[in-house]
Design an enzyme around this catalytic site. Structure first.
Site, PDB file in Angstrom:
ATOM      1  N   HIS A 203       0.982  -1.383  -0.073  1.00  0.00           N
ATOM      2  CA  HIS A 203       0.075   0.142  -0.186  1.00  0.00           C
ATOM      3  C   HIS A 203       0.829   1.769   0.001  1.00  0.00           C
ATOM      4  O   HIS A 203       0.107   2.573  -0.249  1.00  0.00           O
ATOM      5  CB  HIS A 203      -0.511  -0.233   1.049  1.00  0.00           C
TER       6      HIS A 203
HETATM    7  C1  UD1 Z   1      -2.478   5.726   5.472  1.00  0.00           C
HETATM    8  C2  UD1 Z   1      -0.757   6.582   5.450  1.00  0.00           C
HETATM    9  C3  UD1 Z   1       0.238   5.387   5.443  1.00  0.00           C
HETATM   10  C4  UD1 Z   1       0.004   4.002   6.709  1.00  0.00           C
HETATM   11  C5  UD1 Z   1      -1.426   3.593   6.116  1.00  0.00           C
HETATM   12  C6  UD1 Z   1      -1.860   2.406   6.946  1.00  0.00           C
HETATM   13  C7  UD1 Z   1      -0.655   8.583   5.289  1.00  0.00           C
HETATM   14  C8  UD1 Z   1       0.187  10.461   4.082  1.00  0.00           C
HETATM   15  N1  UD1 Z   1      -0.289   7.779   5.163  1.00  0.00           N
HETATM   16  O1  UD1 Z   1      -1.902   5.734   3.579  1.00  0.00           O
HETATM   17  O2  UD1 Z   1       1.194   6.110   6.811  1.00  0.00           O
HETATM   18  O3  UD1 Z   1       0.261   3.331   6.566  1.00  0.00           O
HETATM   19  O4  UD1 Z   1      -2.793   4.718   6.045  1.00  0.00           O
HETATM   20  O5  UD1 Z   1      -3.029   1.862   6.447  1.00  0.00           O
HETATM   21  O6  UD1 Z   1      -1.309   8.898   5.907  1.00  0.00           O
HETATM   22  N2  UD1 Z   1      -9.191   4.548   0.617  1.00  0.00           N
HETATM   23  C9  UD1 Z   1     -10.092   4.253   0.518  1.00  0.00           C
HETATM   24  N3  UD1 Z   1     -10.825   3.794   1.765  1.00  0.00           N
HETATM   25  C10 UD1 Z   1     -10.413   3.911   2.502  1.00  0.00           C
HETATM   26  C11 UD1 Z   1      -9.234   4.831   2.451  1.00  0.00           C
HETATM   27  C12 UD1 Z   1      -8.729   4.497   1.757  1.00  0.00           C
HETATM   28  O7  UD1 Z   1     -10.926   4.121  -0.917  1.00  0.00           O
HETATM   29  O8  UD1 Z   1     -11.256   3.924   4.391  1.00  0.00           O
HETATM   30  C13 UD1 Z   1      -8.435   4.864  -0.590  1.00  0.00           C
HETATM   31  C14 UD1 Z   1      -9.031   6.617  -1.617  1.00  0.00           C
HETATM   32  O9  UD1 Z   1      -8.906   6.139  -2.639  1.00  0.00           O
HETATM   33  C15 UD1 Z   1      -7.451   6.802  -0.717  1.00  0.00           C
HETATM   34  C16 UD1 Z   1      -6.114   5.974  -0.731  1.00  0.00           C
HETATM   35  O10 UD1 Z   1      -6.868   5.124  -0.323  1.00  0.00           O
HETATM   36  O11 UD1 Z   1      -7.248   8.300  -1.652  1.00  0.00           O
HETATM   37  C17 UD1 Z   1      -5.423   6.605   0.273  1.00  0.00           C
HETATM   38  O12 UD1 Z   1      -5.545   6.411   1.236  1.00  0.00           O
HETATM   39  P1  UD1 Z   1      -4.659   7.424   2.421  1.00  0.00           P
HETATM   40  O13 UD1 Z   1      -5.442   7.488   4.029  1.00  0.00           O
HETATM   41  O14 UD1 Z   1      -4.457   9.286   2.394  1.00  0.00           O
HETATM   42  O15 UD1 Z   1      -3.374   6.593   2.696  1.00  0.00           O
HETATM   43  P2  UD1 Z   1      -3.190   5.125   3.026  1.00  0.00           P
HETATM   44  O16 UD1 Z   1      -2.833   4.595   1.349  1.00  0.00           O
HETATM   45  O17 UD1 Z   1      -4.029   4.514   3.299  1.00  0.00           O
HETATM   46  N1  UDP Z   2      -3.906  -6.083   8.640  1.00  0.00           N
HETATM   47  C1  UDP Z   2      -5.435  -5.422   8.858  1.00  0.00           C
HETATM   48  N2  UDP Z   2      -5.599  -6.294   7.993  1.00  0.00           N
HETATM   49  C2  UDP Z   2      -4.974  -6.174   6.182  1.00  0.00           C
HETATM   50  C3  UDP Z   2      -3.926  -5.593   6.438  1.00  0.00           C
HETATM   51  C4  UDP Z   2      -3.214  -5.165   7.254  1.00  0.00           C
HETATM   52  O1  UDP Z   2      -5.483  -5.753   9.769  1.00  0.00           O
HETATM   53  O2  UDP Z   2      -6.724  -6.250   6.089  1.00  0.00           O
HETATM   54  C5  UDP Z   2      -3.251  -4.587  10.057  1.00  0.00           C
HETATM   55  C6  UDP Z   2      -1.672  -5.179  10.443  1.00  0.00           C
HETATM   56  O3  UDP Z   2      -1.768  -7.141  10.633  1.00  0.00           O
HETATM   57  C7  UDP Z   2      -1.473  -4.040  11.304  1.00  0.00           C
HETATM   58  C8  UDP Z   2      -1.810  -3.483  10.394  1.00  0.00           C
HETATM   59  O4  UDP Z   2      -3.017  -3.455   9.361  1.00  0.00           O
HETATM   60  O5  UDP Z   2      -1.619  -4.356  12.318  1.00  0.00           O
HETATM   61  C9  UDP Z   2      -0.788  -2.700   9.213  1.00  0.00           C
HETATM   62  O6  UDP Z   2      -1.414  -1.697   9.493  1.00  0.00           O
HETATM   63  P1  UDP Z   2      -1.100  -0.640   8.005  1.00  0.00           P
HETATM   64  O7  UDP Z   2      -0.030  -2.067   6.868  1.00  0.00           O
HETATM   65  O8  UDP Z   2      -2.657  -0.543   6.986  1.00  0.00           O
HETATM   66  O9  UDP Z   2      -0.237   0.258   7.958  1.00  0.00           O
HETATM   67  P2  UDP Z   2       0.840   0.584   8.343  1.00  0.00           P
HETATM   68  O10 UDP Z   2       1.617  -0.028   8.833  1.00  0.00           O
HETATM   69  O11 UDP Z   2       2.794   0.452   7.092  1.00  0.00           O
HETATM   70  O12 UDP Z   2       1.677   2.134   8.867  1.00  0.00           O
END
Ligand code: UD1
Ligand code: UDP
Length: 354
Positions: A203
């Site tokens: 991601h």
């Molecule tokens: C965010 C965090 C990242 C973290 C991740 C955990 C920032 C800059 N990034 O990244 O550090 O590792 O969360 O998962 O804060 N979207 C959906 N539904 C949702 C959420 C997101 O469709 O419920 C899609 C949207 O298209 C959105 C994209 O995912 O634009 C990215 O979501 P965003 O929260 O901006 O960043 P993450 O990649 O989730």
């Molecule tokens: N996780 C989850 N379901 C998923 C993918 C990840 O519950 O489908 C959990 C995972 O076990 C971990 C946390 O989400 O505890 C990590 O989140 P993510 O990878 O989104 O973000 P990051 O840790 O890189 O910020």
């Protein structure tokens, strides 16, 4: 003391599941969900399964560019902070929700506690690196998960109020592993053979927003003879579709799963391939070989211990690691003893903010 906690993204819900119940044994906690993650399987499932208290506020900011998302959080948080007058604002990790919570509190001269302080990738192109450096420099209490995090803070001139309490994600894994074993049936549901599949998550923006990086990763996964289980983050789903990347039949694409299913997938996997911070650590906790799809990691101890290999997005390196990587080192207790939440409560109790 009134503590106001700001969370908004999946890993923060999991961290709050460990910390909130401990904090609430002593203090009044107000919980704010920024709404950064909002799909049911990115948000509600964690509150329901992990019994996280229902947020007192949901800012429903949703997705958007960094400025829009962080700016909207700041606008909405300020009204709440002014009204609630907390003694301490608590933030986790390195997301836009983290920075918004910390910045808003700092401007209002409210002390900030940062959980997971001091992590560095030394790659300022990552939004997370920007968020964590800025947050650490305006935080009052810095709760670090590892000794290298303490060192990073010292190197930036932050020397006071650092408490190396261990990793709250280890608390969560310790608490929820047995609950996952009792409640998750994901292995049967997906018709998987234990220890015969590779669990993969992707991601990170640097991997999804760059067609050649994402293409290399998918091609390496396509070419292995092994079964890949890929709970697909919505960001990655969007980019796979827009780049027209085709996934082979050995890849089982599923919706993002809840934490109990995720732990179950991790504990029953053969290896883990990921660009997630949290999943790298969980691989270590579960003693699974981890292949990291990045050029660097904040969790350097897992690499030094021999359980994590950094392969970036080079297709051949990914393929080779999937086929051959085998950890060499003995596991050590590098993330504390699983009682970080209690240590955080104790340290907060020792400080007087009134
Ligand atoms: C965010 C965090 C990242 C973290 C991740 C955990 C920032 C800059 N990034 O990244 O550090 O590792 O969360 O998962 O804060 N979207 C959906 N539904 C949702 C959420 C997101 O469709 O419920 C899609 C949207 O298209 C959105 C994209 O995912 O634009 C990215 O979501 P965003 O929260 O901006 O960043 P993450 O990649 O989730
Ligand atoms: N996780 C989850 N379901 C998923 C993918 C990840 O519950 O489908 C959990 C995972 O076990 C971990 C946390 O989400 O505890 C990590 O989140 P993510 O990878 O989104 O973000 P990051 O840790 O890189 O910020």
């Amino acid at each position: 003391m009134k503590i106001l906690t700001v969370i908004g993204a999946r890993p923060q819900f999991i961290k709050a599941a460990a910390v909130s119940k401990v904090l609430r044994s002593k203090y009044n906690e107000i919980l704010i969900h920024t709404g950064q993650h909002y799909d049911e399987n990115m948000s509600k499932v964690f509150f329901d399964e992990l019994k996280i208290p229902i947020p007192d506020y949901n800012l429903t900011v949703g997705s958007g560019g960094h400025g829009v998302q962080t700016g909207n959080m700041l606008i909405k948080l300020e009204d709440i902070f002014v009204k609630e007058k907390p003694d301490l604002v608590l933030v986790y990790g390195d997301t836009n929700s983290t920075l918004a919570g910390a910045l808003c509190a700092s401007k209002l001269l409210i002390p900030v506690a940062h959980i997971e302080a001091g992590l560095r990738s030394f790659n300022m192109n990552m939004p997370e690196e920007q968020n964590r450096i800025l947050t650490d420099h305006i935080s009052t209490l810095l709760f670090t998960p590892t000794t290298s995090a303490v060192k990073n803070l010292y190197n930036e001139g932050i020397k006071n109020n650092i408490y190396n309490v261990g990793d709250v994600m280890y608390d969560a894994v310790k608490h929820f592993t047995n609950i996952s074993k009792e409640n998750s049936s994901i292995i049967d549901k997906l018709d998987l053979l234990k220890k015969k599949f590779i669990l993969t998550t992707i991601h990170r923006a640097e991997n999804t927003n760059n067609i050649s990086n994402l293409k290399n990763i998918i091609e390496a996964l396509n070419e292995t003879s092994k079964t890949i289980v890929l709970p697909l983050h919505p960001r990655t789903k969007k980019y796979i579709e827009s780049y027209n990347l085709v996934l082979n039949n050995n890849i089982k694409v599923i919706e993002p799963v809840g934490y109990l299913d995720m732990l179950n997938l991790e504990m029953n996997s053969e290896k883990i391939v990921t660009d997630s911070g949290g999943v790298q650590k969980e691989a270590y906790f579960m003693a699974k070989p981890c292949i990291t799809l990045r050029n660097e990691t904040e969790w350097v101890e897992t690499v030094e211990a021999g359980w994590n290999i950094i392969v970036g997005t080079n297709k051949d390196k990914i393929s080779k690691a999937i086929a051959e990587f085998s950890p060499s080192g003995i596991q050590k207790n590098i993330f504390g003893d699983g009682n970080a939440s209690t240590e955080i409560l104790n340290k907060i109790s020792e400080c007087s903010f009134n």
